[in-house]
Design a protein around this motif. Structure first.
Motif, PDB file in Angstrom:
ATOM      1  N   GLN A 139      21.276  14.800  -5.537  1.00 23.09           N
ATOM      2  CA  GLN A 139      20.377  14.032  -4.681  1.00 23.09           C
ATOM      3  C   GLN A 139      19.669  12.944  -5.486  1.00 23.09           C
ATOM      4  O   GLN A 139      19.177  13.194  -6.590  1.00 23.09           O
ATOM      5  CB  GLN A 139      19.335  14.955  -4.055  1.00 23.09           C
ATOM      6  CG  GLN A 139      19.929  15.992  -3.107  1.00 23.09           C
ATOM      7  CD  GLN A 139      18.879  16.958  -2.596  1.00 23.09           C
ATOM      8  OE1 GLN A 139      17.765  17.007  -3.096  1.00 23.09           O
ATOM      9  NE2 GLN A 139      19.249  17.735  -1.590  1.00 23.09           N
ATOM     10  N   SER A 224      12.557  14.209  -2.902  1.00 24.19           N
ATOM     11  CA  SER A 224      13.877  14.224  -2.283  1.00 24.19           C
ATOM     12  C   SER A 224      13.778  13.942  -0.784  1.00 24.19           C
ATOM     13  O   SER A 224      14.548  13.149  -0.234  1.00 24.19           O
ATOM     14  CB  SER A 224      14.541  15.584  -2.525  1.00 24.19           C
ATOM     15  OG  SER A 224      15.819  15.617  -1.946  1.00 24.19           O
ATOM     16  N   GLN A 225      12.818  14.593  -0.113  1.00 23.98           N
ATOM     17  CA  GLN A 225      12.633  14.397   1.328  1.00 23.98           C
ATOM     18  C   GLN A 225      12.234  12.959   1.637  1.00 23.98           C
ATOM     19  O   GLN A 225      12.718  12.343   2.587  1.00 23.98           O
ATOM     20  CB  GLN A 225      11.551  15.359   1.828  1.00 23.98           C
ATOM     21  CG  GLN A 225      11.292  15.298   3.332  1.00 23.98           C
ATOM     22  CD  GLN A 225      12.341  16.061   4.126  1.00 23.98           C
ATOM     23  OE1 GLN A 225      12.875  17.049   3.640  1.00 23.98           O
ATOM     24  NE2 GLN A 225      12.637  15.607   5.327  1.00 23.98           N
ATOM     25  N   GLN A 227      12.797  10.200  -0.173  1.00 21.82           N
ATOM     26  CA  GLN A 227      13.917   9.287  -0.386  1.00 21.82           C
ATOM     27  C   GLN A 227      14.921   9.360   0.758  1.00 21.82           C
ATOM     28  O   GLN A 227      15.416   8.345   1.252  1.00 21.82           O
ATOM     29  CB  GLN A 227      14.601   9.621  -1.727  1.00 21.82           C
ATOM     30  CG  GLN A 227      15.705   8.653  -2.149  1.00 21.82           C
ATOM     31  CD  GLN A 227      17.049   9.008  -1.572  1.00 21.82           C
ATOM     32  OE1 GLN A 227      17.325  10.177  -1.302  1.00 21.82           O
ATOM     33  NE2 GLN A 227      17.902   8.006  -1.370  1.00 21.82           N
ATOM     34  N   GLU A 228      15.188  10.576   1.219  1.00 20.60           N
ATOM     35  CA  GLU A 228      16.150  10.779   2.299  1.00 20.60           C
ATOM     36  C   GLU A 228      15.664  10.135   3.599  1.00 20.60           C
ATOM     37  O   GLU A 228      16.419   9.461   4.305  1.00 20.60           O
ATOM     38  CB  GLU A 228      16.360  12.281   2.492  1.00 20.60           C
ATOM     39  CG  GLU A 228      17.685  12.642   3.124  1.00 20.60           C
ATOM     40  CD  GLU A 228      17.940  14.136   3.074  1.00 20.60           C
ATOM     41  OE1 GLU A 228      17.321  14.857   3.884  1.00 20.60           O
ATOM     42  OE2 GLU A 228      18.724  14.585   2.231  1.00 20.60           O
ATOM     43  N   ASP A 229      14.379  10.348   3.914  1.00 18.76           N
ATOM     44  CA  ASP A 229      13.828   9.806   5.162  1.00 18.76           C
ATOM     45  C   ASP A 229      13.719   8.286   5.127  1.00 18.76           C
ATOM     46  O   ASP A 229      13.958   7.617   6.132  1.00 18.76           O
ATOM     47  CB  ASP A 229      12.448  10.420   5.440  1.00 18.76           C
ATOM     48  CG  ASP A 229      12.554  11.860   5.924  1.00 18.76           C
ATOM     49  OD1 ASP A 229      13.693  12.345   6.052  1.00 18.76           O
ATOM     50  OD2 ASP A 229      11.511  12.498   6.156  1.00 18.76           O
ATOM     51  N   SER A 231      15.618   6.248   3.377  1.00 18.10           N
ATOM     52  CA  SER A 231      16.968   5.684   3.449  1.00 18.10           C
ATOM     53  C   SER A 231      17.522   5.760   4.868  1.00 18.10           C
ATOM     54  O   SER A 231      18.295   4.902   5.286  1.00 18.10           O
ATOM     55  CB  SER A 231      17.904   6.437   2.489  1.00 18.10           C
ATOM     56  OG  SER A 231      17.469   6.288   1.160  1.00 18.10           O
ATOM     57  N   GLY A 232      17.140   6.803   5.599  1.00 20.84           N
ATOM     58  CA  GLY A 232      17.681   6.983   6.942  1.00 20.84           C
ATOM     59  C   GLY A 232      16.722   6.636   8.049  1.00 20.84           C
ATOM     60  O   GLY A 232      16.844   7.148   9.164  1.00 20.84           O
ATOM     61  N   ASN A 245      10.590  14.528  12.019  1.00 17.69           N
ATOM     62  CA  ASN A 245      10.648  14.260  10.587  1.00 17.69           C
ATOM     63  C   ASN A 245       9.258  14.275   9.955  1.00 17.69           C
ATOM     64  O   ASN A 245       9.099  14.674   8.794  1.00 17.69           O
ATOM     65  CB  ASN A 245      11.339  12.917  10.321  1.00 17.69           C
ATOM     66  CG  ASN A 245      12.840  13.042  10.396  1.00 17.69           C
ATOM     67  OD1 ASN A 245      13.389  13.306  11.457  1.00 17.69           O
ATOM     68  ND2 ASN A 245      13.521  12.875   9.282  1.00 17.69           N
TER      69      ASN A 245
END
Length: 605
Positions: A139, A224-225, A227-229, A231-232, A245
């Motif tokens: 990740q 991590s959460q 970065q993921e959110d 990006s999306g 979210n």
């Protein structure tokens, strides 16, 4: 499989992103300490000045209580000359303390920032060289945590931790020796508290260690959460997932809050422990020392000095208690950093690798099989020859191995069995850079970088002129929409090009690929996310651009497939059909079924 004692492991997607954040580490790890001299060497001068400042500060601090005691006796003896001398000496010691502190702070900060710069640069350079398989299983948020948090922890170790540890020990020993010389009996009373504090500290460390581990793990999950959110975010908004979210992030963020509160509470316990120990020692020294003053064994000034030393004696004890956990953190961070740096890329140039000569564009897959990990093969015994200047489309259902084939051509992954050759050269026998310089790739997801439109088009060809950029933009049909923008080619693109449409981003990516004038052009479903009008523009451009070039395209839309010189049909990693559009329809095989099922100008990706 990549793993190591610091908690790094090559894990599958959905794991902890390749890292165990639950590990604190040893107080002393020779594998970490042994690697530090390389980073300390360029800044050893600054560290020496900072260490000298720390030593001066420590010695001056130790001298002040002794001088205060003498000054007290001079007051009682009405020796104003002696008092004046002591006052001057105390001021001098105070100035030396200030000067030493200044040198320590400034030069250790300079050294620390230089070390951070070197480490982060080295880690970034190394990450850029790792194969795509590494990023498939790790990740980004956790990698960022390693580059940011762990590097900062190492910086604190080399510029603060080790020197603070040495200073604390020197201060502790220095005060202990001074107290023993001044009054052995009072010194023994003061030192008798140490075993009790050691036991209390050991018990405290047992609980503090768990708390600090949880804090580290919690912040890694938050990163991590986040970065993921981020990006999306487009997908989140398009599906109205904001509240869900937010709840998910609130959950991990609250876990981080709770972990920090627990750690802070435990940290708050150590200070009262030291203060209680100091208070007990202080009280006993006042009582026993007071009787010694009355008996004439010691002077009031000596008792005053001793009390000041007692007060300062427990400061380094507190520092050492806190440094214990800091050292564990730093050693664990160092282990993770160096294990990441030590990862050997799965794909490396051979020692005798040659520079790829200017290619004509012949690509041959010979008895080639490929597995991402272990024996789970996604391509089986592929035999295919693509002639120079030929346009070959690859179609098949999801997971059939289309993207794997084009990735192997550019050697983003290593062939498991057999070979892939370009103009008769095995891609493993030439340098990666010289091979990829002659291959232009337009991905399905158009990626743009921070900067202007011109800078994005020149991303792989920095020496290109403005005229060349405009010329290639006209070739792909992007010049018209670029000119309509307020600042034209100087228009700044947003993050990942969000201020441009998907079709516009794809045209810029195509222009970027063509600017390098590659002999081999790979289109990874390049028209899948564009509208019909943009697709027509791209198809017209591609018909011109593919002349004289070998074009390998993963087909998504029927219009792309029908214009190909040859169509390769993959199923479960095997070539099951091959031919032109009309020929494959006539066979009424899988290609025909796909065509019939869709009954639209698209093929399943």
């Amino acid at each position: 499989m990549m793993h190591g004692p610091g908690g790094f492991h090559h894990g599958p997607p959905g794991s902890h992103g390749g890292f165990d954040d639950e590990v604190l580490g040893k107080v002393y790890d020779s594998r970490v300490i042994g690697r530090l001299p390389r980073y300390l060497a360029p800044v050893k001068g600054w560290i020496s000045v900072g260490a000298a400042g720390m030593l001066v500060r420590t010695l001056a601090t130790l001298a002040i209580p002794f001088l205060v005691g003498i000054a007290t006796d001079r007051i009682i003896a009405t020796d104003f000359t002696g008092l004046g001398i002591m006052a001057i000496l105390i001021v001098v010691m105070a100035l030396l303390t200030w000067g030493g502190q200044y040198l320590e702070n400034v030069y250790l900060a300079k050294a620390g920032n230089k070390i951070i710069y070197k480490l982060r640069t080295e880690m970034f350079d190394h990450l850029q060289m790792l194969p795509l398989s590494f990023f498939d299983t790790h990740q980004v948020g956790r990698l960022m945590s390693r580059v940011q948090n762990d590097v900062s922890q190492i910086e604190e170790l080399v510029t603060q931790g080790i020197l603070v540890l040495i200073t604390s020990v020197l201060t502790l020993v220095g005060i202990g020796v001074i107290m023993i010389v001044m009054n052995p009996r009072l010194a023994l009373i003061t030192l008798a508290v140490i075993p009790v504090m050691v036991i209390m500290t050991i018990i405290w460390q047992k609980y503090a260690r768990k708390a600090f581990i949880q804090v580290r793990r919690a912040i890694a999950i938050v990163n991590s959460q986040l970065q993921e959110d981020m990006s999306g975010v487009r997908v989140i908004q398009s599906l109205s997932r904001e509240e869900e979210n937010m709840e998910q992030f609130d959950e991990v963020n609250r876990a981080h809050l709770d972990a920090n509160v627990t750690a802070v509470r435990l940290e708050a316990l150590i200070m009262p422990m030291v203060m209680i120990s100091t208070g007990i020692s202080f009280t006993i020294v006042i009582i026993v020392g007071g009787f010694q003053v009355l008996d004439g064994v010691m002077t009031i000034g000596a008792l005053t000095s001793f009390l000041l030393y007692v007060q300062r004696f427990f400061d380094p004890v507190l520092e050492l208690s806190m440094q214990y956990t800091e050292l564990q953190r730093a050693m664990a961070s160092g282990t993770r950093i160096f294990e990441l740096i030590d990862i050997k890329p799965d794909i490396e140039d051979k020692p005798d690798a040659i520079e790829m000569p200017t290619v004509k564009g012949e690509i041959v897959f010979k008895n080639m099989s490929f597995a991402y990990e272990d024996d789970t093969y996604v391509l089986h015994n592929i035999n295919l020859k693509i002639n120079p200047g030929e346009t070959v489309a690859i179609v098949g259902q999801t997971g059939s191995g289309k993207s794997s084939m084009v990735s192997l051509t550019a050697r983003f992954y290593e062939v498991s069995k057999g070979s892939v050759t370009v103009d008769g050269h095995d891609v493993r026998d030439v340098t990666q850079k010289s091979l990829r310089k002659q291959i232009g790739i337009v991905p399905q997801d158009p990626i743009l970088f921070s900067g202007t439109i011109e800078e994005n088009i020149k991303f792989g060809q920095l020496d290109a002129t403005k005229e060349q950029v405009m010329e290639v933009s006209k070739m792909v049909g992007a010049h018209t929409f670029i000119e309509r923008l307020d600042k034209g080619y100087d228009t700044l693109v947003g993050q990942r090009g969000v201020n441009l449409s998907a079709g516009q981003r794809q045209l810029l990516c195509l222009a970027r690929a063509i600017l390098a004038n590659p002999k081999i052009l790979i289109l990874d479903e390049a028209t899948s996310s564009v509208d019909t009008n943009t697709e027509r523009i791209m198809q017209r451009a591609l018909r011109k651009l593919t002349k004289g070039r070998t074009c390998l395209t993963i087909a998504h839309r029927l219009s792309t497939v029908t214009k190909a010189d040859r169509i390769i049909v993959l199923q479960k990693g095997k070539i099951i059909e091959e031919g032109k559009h009309e020929e494959l329809l006539a066979k009424q095989g899988l290609y025909f079924k796909m065509h019939q099922q869709l009954n639209a100008p698209e093929l399943t990706a």
